[in-house]
Every structure is written in structure tokens, then in C-alpha cells.
Design an enzyme around this catalytic site. Structure first.
Site, PDB file in Angstrom:
ATOM      1  CE  LYS A  25     -14.333   2.990   2.727  1.00 20.96           C
ATOM      2  NZ  LYS A  25     -13.783   1.696   2.558  1.00 20.96           N
ATOM      3  CG  ASP A  59      -0.995   2.357   4.697  1.00 24.83           C
ATOM      4  OD1 ASP A  59      -2.174   3.949   4.584  1.00 24.83           O
ATOM      5  OD2 ASP A  59      -0.987   1.871   5.159  1.00 24.83           O
ATOM      6  CG  HIS A 105      -1.278   6.138   9.138  1.00 23.33           C
ATOM      7  ND1 HIS A 105      -0.654   4.355   8.815  1.00 23.33           N
ATOM      8  CD2 HIS A 105      -2.789   5.154   8.670  1.00 23.33           C
ATOM      9  CE1 HIS A 105      -1.433   3.600   8.217  1.00 23.33           C
ATOM     10  NE2 HIS A 105      -2.828   4.004   8.387  1.00 23.33           N
ATOM     11  CG  HIS A 146      -6.233   5.153   8.661  1.00 25.64           C
ATOM     12  ND1 HIS A 146      -6.042   3.816   9.530  1.00 25.64           N
ATOM     13  CD2 HIS A 146      -7.349   6.019   9.729  1.00 25.64           C
ATOM     14  CE1 HIS A 146      -6.074   4.013  10.099  1.00 25.64           C
ATOM     15  NE2 HIS A 146      -6.871   5.037  11.129  1.00 25.64           N
ATOM     16  CD  GLN A 195      -2.708  -1.237   2.520  1.00 26.71           C
ATOM     17  OE1 GLN A 195      -1.933  -0.797   3.423  1.00 26.71           O
ATOM     18  NE2 GLN A 195      -4.298  -0.935   2.473  1.00 26.71           N
TER      19      GLN A 195
END
Length: 669
Positions: free
Chosen positions: A475, A389, A391, A523, A387
Site C-alpha cells: 500500500k 471507502d 474498491h 482499495h 470509511q
């Protein structure tokens, strides 16, 4: 007396029992003929269902113009397909026959398995059933009577389902058309003649009873249906186009990735050309991350089960994870299902002040999910994936700006790939579900925050969809439509007030008041899974990547061996400028070299001959536009540089027609 309010606000009153069909006929013969079902106070019912005799209701008559009607048609067509199979084959055991995003299927157990060669006979029998104009009749019976009826019919799967899955139901419903009777909740069209001729069997697949590999194996027969024959033809045409673009086929032909049975199913091996695409995307994102204040981190591929128990990933999604690794000392470890708990522990590694926030941590982190073997599909459904990703840990006051920044980055990524046809989906929790953690007031605040940002940015779509939230927070998902009309859920931004809470990880920062406060967590992943995203890109571009992303951007083609030395000079010059180049110096005819480069989907070909060597030129050939003529080498270099710098996306004319929707389960929690 019954008072009925219609969508236009008009009211009608009835002193005797009526059905929606009766009301449609009263309004007009045309509406009675066009109506296929009804909606009473938001709940769908059959057109011939008796309405209450007293009280007041809101009634909406559904015709083929209403989007909800297509699923009703398709579910009815599934019953017709099952009836046709039972007419043609003895001893058929029925399982389930639901709708899908693009059609429907029915699971069967047969003495002799079906094959594609059976399709014409089944379709012919379906046409006969449609022509018979059989009425769909609903009957409700007590549970004991329903069980006895299925036993009498010899339908073993239905018997088991009544005894187990429907054990709490006091009464059950069946639908009959002609000799065919099936346990079914409905809803259905009035009669088989409403189906018309716009249906088609599409494929066969294996399945297990109730999705359990330990249960009997079944055959799943897929089909589709539309109200309009032209819509069916458009859909079938796009199915053929989708087959041509299948990333599993193109990935092998273009040498982008492979899957080895010895390595394991659902585990992608990136070949050098595919690795270039991935690395180019990662470099692009890393550059964006640096500019936007993100800090790179790395985390291990495993973690203690305790970590994921605190986060909620283990208890909530244990069925989707590989079995824990048991250590000799009793500790249990898990292949990392998600990066966020690791990033949380990095945040907790030292005290934080409000002056430090926002803290933005980014990682291309590989995670693992245990997908059933029958659900794996090339790069788009895997067991191990990376991912893009990140945060963000921020204060409440910073949430709106940080969410906006995440959305702007996702939009920039999509624009750079020519994916300008998208909508956003606001994933909210389902208040009636118990899968979500945290207090309702916290959820309300988080949902309001992301909805406000989406509205301020005027993002397309942005309709809340209950039940689409992650278990820890709402989300914003980007749902992208590719060039042949299929939808893919790609980038995501998720707002989380739960994992940082004292009920979970107890994250803190010291505020201006010198007191501890809880940060908010965001996220975000513009691409989602690198594997899935590249698989989508392969199909979106049909393997013909834009210049900035292509594994091989240009190729030198020599007219003869006399220009080979000059070709090497040009190749080296372009390589020094950062282009991914090769040269074809074989003694073959130029036409054959051009055809080969075209088949390999090379964006540009630089043809060099003796005159080019004398004049310092190249003849530039575009994969899309063809021969662009001779030009100075510097001009050709500038043209390609500009196209890479601007991340220009040029494609052949896009396909049109009915939309195909991606049905794959998302790689997300």
C-alpha cells in the site's frame, strides 16, 4: 586478524581484541568522547562490546548526530528513571520500559501509587544519577542463572517473563548501572553522564501487565529525553500547544461531537455542527467520485462470519473484532470489520467483461473494531467509524492508471485542506512474517507496481517500509504533518492480487480472448476514517476551520435594534446564496458580540448599522485579519463565494519546533 571497514571506505586491521570505543579513540579523542554506540554489519552494539578477533566487519560509530542514537539515549534514560523510582520508593516491581516515538515509559507496580507531585523528586534523583556517571554494564548469563537472579531481586514480573515470554532463550542479558540491575536486551549509552540535562517526566497512565486486562494493573510513567536542551524545550512547548488543540476539549467547547457512556465507549455521536463538517466533506468527496467514474453502493453493517473467513479478516484479526452473533439456526454473524468483502460480493453479483472494467464501487461504510478501553481516545481511536471507502476492480494493464488516479484524488483532498506537508510511505510485506497471504512472486509484482507509480509522480518520501503492508497487499499511505509538527497517517491506496484470487473469492472477468481472467483489486480511502480525520482536522485547525468547511460560516452582528430588519435581509440573502449563517440581534454592545463570535471561531462577521441600511453595505470583519471596512453587500458576498469555491485555507502563523509523532494505532487492516 580482524579487518574493519569504516563508512568512508577506509580499512583498519587488528591482531588483538578491540572494542568500538578503542577504534574511536584511535581515530581521535573527539570521536571517542562523542561516540555513544556502534553498528556492526547493520546491527547495533554497545560502545564497549568486544569485537571478533578474526574475519571482516563493517563498523559505524554512532554519535548524537545519528537518528538511531536518540532511542538509545531514551532507553538508557528509562533505566535511570526506574533507578530513581526505586531509590525513592520501597518494594517497586519492574515491568517493561521501552521507547516510544516521542520518548519512553516504564511500567511499575508500587505499594503507594505515584502522582504528578512525585515528578520533581524523581527528576532530582535522576539528575543525581546522571551526575554520578555510572557506567552501563552488560552481562549475559544462562537462562537458569537469569531466573535465579530475578528471584533473588524479588522481581516477580521479570521471573514470569523469563518463564513464559523468554522460555526459548538459552541465555539472557542484564544491564547494571550502580546498584540498579535490569533484565534488558539493550542497547545503551556508555554511562549515565551522556544523558545530560535534557529530560522531563511528562505524564502518568494506567496499564496492565502485558496489556491484559485480566492481569495486574500497573502505573505507566511517561517521559522524554533529547541530546539538546533546546530540542526538549521545543518539544515541551509543542506538548502545551497540543493540549490547547486537543480535539476532545475543542469538540465539547464547539459542540461538534459527544460520547455517551450509555451509548457506549468509542462510539461517536455527531452533534449538528460536527455533522455539518462531516456532511461537507462527504459532499466534496461524492462530487469528486462522480467525476472520476465511481458508482455509489450501500452494504449492511453485519455479515456472516463465513464471508470474513474467506477474506481473511476473521482469522487474521479476530482479536480486534467484536464477538460473533450466534443465531438460533447455528449461523454466525459479525459486525462488519471492513467493507471490501461486501464490495467483492457486489462485483460477483453478475458476469463481468473486460469492457466493463474498471469497476469502481464507493461507499461511506461504517465498520466496527473492538479496541481495548484503555486505547480509546476521542474521535481518533474509536470502536465504530465510517470509511470513505472505495474498491476498484481492473485489469493488470489498468493498474498503473487507476493507482495514479487514486493518488491524484488524495492529493486534491489534502490540498483543499491546506495539508501540503506530507510524505508517502510504501508499505511492503516483511518476508520473515507469516501474517501475509499469497505467493511471493505476486507480492513482488504488486510492490513494484506501486513503487513505479510513486516514483513517476515524484511523491515525497516513497521509501519502502517492510512490515507496513496490509495482510493482502502492499500500500501507499499518506503521512501528513499537521501545523504543529505531528504526523498522522491519513489517506491510503492498497493494491491487492490476493482477495480476487482462486484461493479467496475467485473473481473473474471475460477477456478479449473470451477466456476468464482474474481482476486486480485496489482499495482506497483518501480520508480513511471520517471520525479520525475530523478529529485530526479539529486539532490541525485548532477548531478554526476554513470558510468552506466551517459549521457556521458567517454571523450578522447588529449595532442596535434599529438595524435588525436590515440584518435579517442580509442574513436571508447570504442563506439563499448557500452560506451557513446566523444573526446576533441581541441588545448587547457590539464589542461583546464580536468577542463572542471570535471565541466561537466564526470565520466572518457582518456588522450592520443604520448607515449600512441606508447605503446597502455591510462592515466585514475577518476572524484572522480583523476589520476589513464597509463594502457593498454584493462585494462581500462575492468575496466569500470566491473563498468557498477555491477552498482557500488561511491560518494563523504555524508553530515550529521538534516534531510530535502520532502514536495511535491506525484504523486499518
Amino acid at each position: 586478524m580482524l579487518s574493519v571497514t569504516l563508512p568512508d571506505g577506509s580499512e583498519r586491521e587488528y591482531t588483538s581484541r578491540v572494542t568500538p570505543y578503542d577504534i574511536a579513540a584511535e581515530i581521535g579523542a573527539g570521536l571517542a568522547k562523542a561516540a555513544i554506540a556502534a553498528e556492526v554489519d547493520g546491527a547495533q552494539i554497545d560502545l564497549h562490546t568486544a569485537l571478533p578477533t578474526e574475519g571482516s566487519i563493517n563498523l559505524r560509530l554512532l554519535t548524537k548526530r545519528d537518528p538511531e542514537s536518540l532511542d538509545i539515549l531514551r532507553h538508557s534514560c528509562a533505566h535511570v528513571m526506574a533507578q530513581a523510582v526505586m531509590r525513592l520508593h520501597d518494594g517497586v516491581q519492574l515491568a517493561f520500559g521501552p521507547c516510544t516515538n516521542n520518548g519512553f515509559y516504564y511500567d511499575f507496580q508500587l505499594k503507594e501509587p505515584l502522582s504528578d507531585e512525585d515528578f520533581p523528586a524523581i527528576e532530582a534523583e535522576m539528575k543525581r544519577i546522571v551526575k554520578e556517571n555510572l557506567r552501563f554494564e552488560r552481562m549475559e548469563v544462562p537462562r537458569a542463572e537469569a531466573l535465579a537472579l530475578c528471584q533473588e531481586l524479588g522481581q516477580e514480573f521479570k521471573v514470569e517473563h523469563i518463564e513464559t515470554g523468554l522460555s526459548g532463550e538459552e541465555s539472557l542479558s542484564f544491564y547494571r548501572q550502580g546498584e540498579f540491575l535490569d533484565l534488558c536486551r539493550g542497547r545503551h549509552i556508555p554511562s549515565t553522564s551522556h544523558i545530560g540535562k535534557a529530560f522531563k517526566l511528562t505524564s502518568l497512565a494506567g496499564a496492565y501487565w502485558k496489556g491484559d486486562a485480566a492481569r495486574p494493573q500497573l502505573q505507566r510513567l511517561y517521559a522524554t529525553a533529547f541530546f539538546d536542551k533546546q530540542e526538549l524545550e521545543d518539544y515541551l512547548q509543542q506538548l502545551e500547544e497540543a493540549k490547547r488543540r486537543d480535539h476532545r476539549v475543542l469538540g465539547k467547547q464547539l459542540e461538534l461531537f459527544t460520547i455517551s457512556p450509555l451509548v457506549g465507549s468509542g462510539l461517536i455521536l455527531w452533534l449538528p455542527k460536527g455533522a455539518i463538517i462531516r456532511q461537507t466533506l462527504e459532499d466534496f468527496l461524492k462530487s469528486e467520485l462522480r467525476q472520476r467514474g465511481y458508482e455509489a453502493v450501500y452494504t449492511p453493517n453485519i455479515g456472516k462470519v463465513d464471508l470474513y473467513e474467506i477474506s481473511g479478516h476473521f482469522p487474521y484479526y479476530s482479536d480486534s473484532q467484536f464477538a460473533p452473533i450466534e443465531m438460533e439456526d447455528g449461523e454466525r454473524y459479525l459486525l462488519k470489520p471492513m467493507n471490501c468483502p461486501h464490495h467483492i460480493m457486489i462485483y460477483k453479483s453478475k458476469p463481468r467483461s473486460y469492457r466493463d472494467l474498471p469497476v469502481r464501487l464507493a461507499e461511506f461504510g461504517t465498520v466496527y473494531r473492538y479496541e481495548q478501553s484503555g486505547e480509546l481516545s476521542g474521535m481518533t481511536r474509536v470502536r465504530g467509524f465510517t470509511q470513505d471507502d472505495a474498491h476498484i476492480f481492473c485489469t493488470d494493464d489498468q493498474v498503473a492508471d487507476e493507482v495514479r488516479g487514486c493518488l491524484e484524488m488524495t492529493l486534491k483532498v489534502l490540498k483543499s485542506l491546506g495539508m501540503d506537508n506530507y510524505r508517502v510511505r510504501l508499505g511492503f510485506r516483511d518476508p520473515d512474517s507469516d501474517k501475509y497471504v499469497g505467493k511471493s512472486e505476486v507480492w513482488d509484482r504488486a510492490e513494484a507496481a506501486i513503487q513505479q507509480v510513486a516514483e513517476e509522480m515524484d511523491l515525497p518520501g516513497r521509501e519502502p517500509e517492510p512490515g507496513e503492508a496490509a495482510f493482502y497487499g502492499p500500500k501507499i499511505d499518506f503521512v501528513v504533518t499537521d501545523c504543529i509538527g505531528r504526523e498522522w497517517q491519513l489517506g491510503t491506496v492498497q493494491l491487492d492480487y490476493n482477495l480476487p484470487s482462486t484461493d479467496r473469492f475467485g473473481l473473474e472477468y471475460i477477456g478479449a480472448d473470451n477466456q476468464p481472467h482474474m481482476p486486480v483489486m485496489i482499495h482506497r480511502a483518501p480520508l480513511g476514517s471520517m471520525e479520525r480525520f475530523v478529529g485530526v482536522l479539529i486539532e490541525h485547525f485548532a477548531g478554526a476551520f476554513p470558510l468552506w468547511l466551517a459549521p457556521e460560516q458567517a454571523r450578522i452582528l447588529t449595532v442596535s435594534e434599529k438595524s435588525e430588519e436590515y440584518g435579517h435581509e442580509i442574513e436571508q440573502k447570504f442563506k439563499e446564496a448557500g452560506f451557513r449563517m446566523t444573526g446576533d440581534y441581541r441588545g448587547q454592545k457590539l464589542g461583546a458580540k464580536i468577542r463572542e463570535a471570535q471565541l466561537e471561531l466564526i470565520p466572518y462577521m457582518l456588522v450592520v448599522g443604520e448607515k449600512d441600511a441606508e447605503n446597502g453595505t455591510v462592515t466585514l470583519r475577518d476572524r484572522i485579519e480583523g476589520d476589513l471596512g464597509a463594502m457593498p453587500t454584493g462585494e462581500a458576498l462575492s468575496k466569500l463565494r470566491k473563498e468557498v469555491a477555491e477552498k482557500t485555507v488561511r491560518q494563523v502563523a504555524k508553530a515550529s519546533g521538534a516534531a510530535l509523532v502520532d502514536r495511535s494505532k491506525k484504523n486499518e487492516y
